[in-house]
Design a protein around this motif. Sequence first.
Motif, PDB file in Angstrom:
ATOM      1  N   PRO A   1      48.721  58.753  28.751  1.00 52.73           N
ATOM      2  CA  PRO A   1      49.648  58.184  29.727  1.00 52.73           C
ATOM      3  C   PRO A   1      48.870  57.739  30.960  1.00 52.73           C
ATOM      4  N   ALA A   2      48.958  56.460  31.300  1.00 54.37           N
ATOM      5  CA  ALA A   2      48.178  55.956  32.429  1.00 54.37           C
ATOM      6  C   ALA A   2      48.736  54.622  32.902  1.00 54.37           C
ATOM      7  N   LYS A   3      48.600  54.405  34.207  1.00 57.04           N
ATOM      8  CA  LYS A   3      49.043  53.119  34.778  1.00 57.04           C
ATOM      9  C   LYS A   3      47.866  52.187  35.045  1.00 57.04           C
ATOM     10  N   THR A   4      46.660  52.780  35.097  1.00 57.30           N
ATOM     11  CA  THR A   4      45.463  51.961  35.324  1.00 57.30           C
ATOM     12  C   THR A   4      44.374  52.372  34.324  1.00 57.30           C
ATOM     13  N   VAL A   5      43.347  51.521  34.225  1.00 58.34           N
ATOM     14  CA  VAL A   5      42.224  51.818  33.334  1.00 58.34           C
ATOM     15  C   VAL A   5      41.537  53.110  33.765  1.00 58.34           C
ATOM     16  N   GLY A   6      41.369  53.285  35.073  1.00 60.96           N
ATOM     17  CA  GLY A   6      40.724  54.496  35.584  1.00 60.96           C
ATOM     18  C   GLY A   6      41.489  55.746  35.183  1.00 60.96           C
ATOM     19  N   GLU A   7      42.805  55.690  35.306  1.00 54.80           N
ATOM     20  CA  GLU A   7      43.626  56.838  34.911  1.00 54.80           C
ATOM     21  C   GLU A   7      43.496  57.108  33.409  1.00 54.80           C
ATOM     22  N   ALA A   8      43.436  56.022  32.648  1.00 57.19           N
ATOM     23  CA  ALA A   8      43.323  56.175  31.190  1.00 57.19           C
ATOM     24  C   ALA A   8      42.000  56.851  30.817  1.00 57.19           C
ATOM     25  N   LEU A   9      40.914  56.409  31.464  1.00 58.47           N
ATOM     26  CA  LEU A   9      39.600  56.995  31.150  1.00 58.47           C
ATOM     27  C   LEU A   9      39.532  58.448  31.614  1.00 58.47           C
ATOM     28  N   ASP A  10      40.126  58.701  32.782  1.00 59.77           N
ATOM     29  CA  ASP A  10      40.169  60.093  33.270  1.00 59.77           C
ATOM     30  C   ASP A  10      40.948  60.971  32.290  1.00 59.77           C
ATOM     31  N   GLY A  11      42.071  60.437  31.817  1.00 65.85           N
ATOM     32  CA  GLY A  11      42.904  61.183  30.867  1.00 65.85           C
ATOM     33  C   GLY A  11      42.164  61.437  29.564  1.00 65.85           C
TER      34      GLY A  11
ATOM     35  N   MET B   1      36.789  44.807  31.597  1.00 67.64           N
ATOM     36  CA  MET B   1      37.421  45.309  32.829  1.00 67.64           C
ATOM     37  C   MET B   1      36.615  44.968  34.077  1.00 67.64           C
ATOM     38  N   ARG B   2      35.289  44.720  33.895  1.00 66.45           N
ATOM     39  CA  ARG B   2      34.457  44.368  35.052  1.00 66.45           C
ATOM     40  C   ARG B   2      34.881  43.039  35.664  1.00 66.45           C
ATOM     41  N   TYR B   3      35.524  42.190  34.814  1.00 67.22           N
ATOM     42  CA  TYR B   3      35.976  40.884  35.313  1.00 67.22           C
ATOM     43  C   TYR B   3      37.464  40.899  35.634  1.00 67.22           C
TER      44      TYR B   3
ATOM     45  N   LYS C   1      38.343  46.192  37.450  1.00 68.22           N
ATOM     46  CA  LYS C   1      37.599  47.396  37.060  1.00 68.22           C
ATOM     47  C   LYS C   1      38.564  48.562  36.803  1.00 68.22           C
ATOM     48  N   GLU C   2      38.222  49.752  37.317  1.00 65.45           N
ATOM     49  CA  GLU C   2      39.066  50.926  37.037  1.00 65.45           C
ATOM     50  C   GLU C   2      40.488  50.780  37.589  1.00 65.45           C
ATOM     51  N   ALA C   3      40.651  49.899  38.576  1.00 66.86           N
ATOM     52  CA  ALA C   3      41.985  49.728  39.188  1.00 66.86           C
ATOM     53  C   ALA C   3      42.870  48.774  38.377  1.00 66.86           C
ATOM     54  N   THR C   4      42.319  48.227  37.299  1.00 64.66           N
ATOM     55  CA  THR C   4      43.097  47.290  36.479  1.00 64.66           C
ATOM     56  C   THR C   4      44.378  47.948  35.992  1.00 64.66           C
ATOM     57  N   LYS C   5      45.504  47.279  36.279  1.00 62.96           N
ATOM     58  CA  LYS C   5      46.797  47.833  35.871  1.00 62.96           C
ATOM     59  C   LYS C   5      47.024  47.614  34.379  1.00 62.96           C
ATOM     60  N   LEU C   6      47.672  48.585  33.781  1.00 64.39           N
ATOM     61  CA  LEU C   6      47.950  48.496  32.341  1.00 64.39           C
ATOM     62  C   LEU C   6      49.428  48.216  32.104  1.00 64.39           C
ATOM     63  N   GLN C   7      49.691  47.436  31.068  1.00 68.71           N
ATOM     64  CA  GLN C   7      51.062  47.134  30.648  1.00 68.71           C
ATOM     65  C   GLN C   7      51.330  47.884  29.347  1.00 68.71           C
ATOM     66  N   ASP C   8      52.611  48.022  29.038  1.00 65.39           N
ATOM     67  CA  ASP C   8      52.967  48.630  27.752  1.00 65.39           C
ATOM     68  C   ASP C   8      52.296  47.860  26.617  1.00 65.39           C
TER      69      ASP C   8
ATOM     70  N   VAL D   1      40.030  45.663  28.156  1.00 68.71           N
ATOM     71  CA  VAL D   1      41.487  45.781  28.098  1.00 68.71           C
ATOM     72  C   VAL D   1      41.940  44.602  27.250  1.00 68.71           C
ATOM     73  N   ASN D   2      42.432  44.912  26.081  1.00 70.94           N
ATOM     74  CA  ASN D   2      42.686  43.881  25.066  1.00 70.94           C
ATOM     75  C   ASN D   2      41.369  43.107  24.861  1.00 70.94           C
ATOM     76  N   ASP D   3      41.321  41.809  25.176  1.00 71.52           N
ATOM     77  CA  ASP D   3      40.068  41.072  24.971  1.00 71.52           C
ATOM     78  C   ASP D   3      39.336  40.776  26.287  1.00 71.52           C
ATOM     79  N   GLU D   4      39.670  41.494  27.345  1.00 74.97           N
ATOM     80  CA  GLU D   4      39.067  41.208  28.647  1.00 74.97           C
ATOM     81  C   GLU D   4      38.181  42.364  29.110  1.00 74.97           C
TER      82      GLU D   4
END
Lengths: 145, 91
Positions: free
Chosen positions: B23-33, B65-67, B70-77, B60-63
Amino acid sequence: MLKIRQPIYDEIRRHGEETYPYECCGALLGRVEGDTRTVSGSVRCRNTRTDSASDRYEIDPVEAVRIQRDARTRGLDIIGFYHSHPDHPAQWSATDLAEAHWFGCSYVITSVEKGKAALTNSFELTGTDENNKKLADEKIEVISK
Amino acid sequence: MPQIQIPSPLRQYSGKQASVEVPAKTVGEALDGLVSQHPELKRHLYTDEGKLRAFVNVYVNDEDMRYLQKEATKLQDGDTISIVPSIAGGY
């Protein structure tokens, strides 16, 4: 051990001949059972090192993302990678080791001499982390059918 | 819930799972989780200083995250995060 069917083995060697004098690269898909990786397909990749393609290769990570995704939908996995060494032995180099990060996978190298595929060797990336990793000699068994 | 695809070399540290839902709203949260669920993954993904290792690519999908952000990238369902160690070499 790496088990690979003859047509796939021929294909990765042919790829090295086609890109000569530049390095080719690609992914190997298949399954792992114990210490044996069985290749059921290969995927050609683009060498993104256009600045030094005769002695360097790099696979665009997004290609790996897509290959990994497609493989999983077919019940397969990335089990290794291949590349060529134009006019250079089929032996891993310090660069190959430094840039290898897929532990438990095979790194197949084909030497291409004057445009013709010569020796093909495989090495397994062993170890547990970046500090103790090794590229260990791995037997290739080419299956005729 | 975002899904994280684990590459074959790291699966021995993720309970042999090829994908992990976090469960995560951002890439950073997802990696932490992810590293919280599977602590052994941490040293393979991060340096001792806590930075993502240079050869670890996160998509994130085909992108890359550095572009994105980064870790603040928001995630969608339905977003899929892929961890892909780099593939390179030469002589």
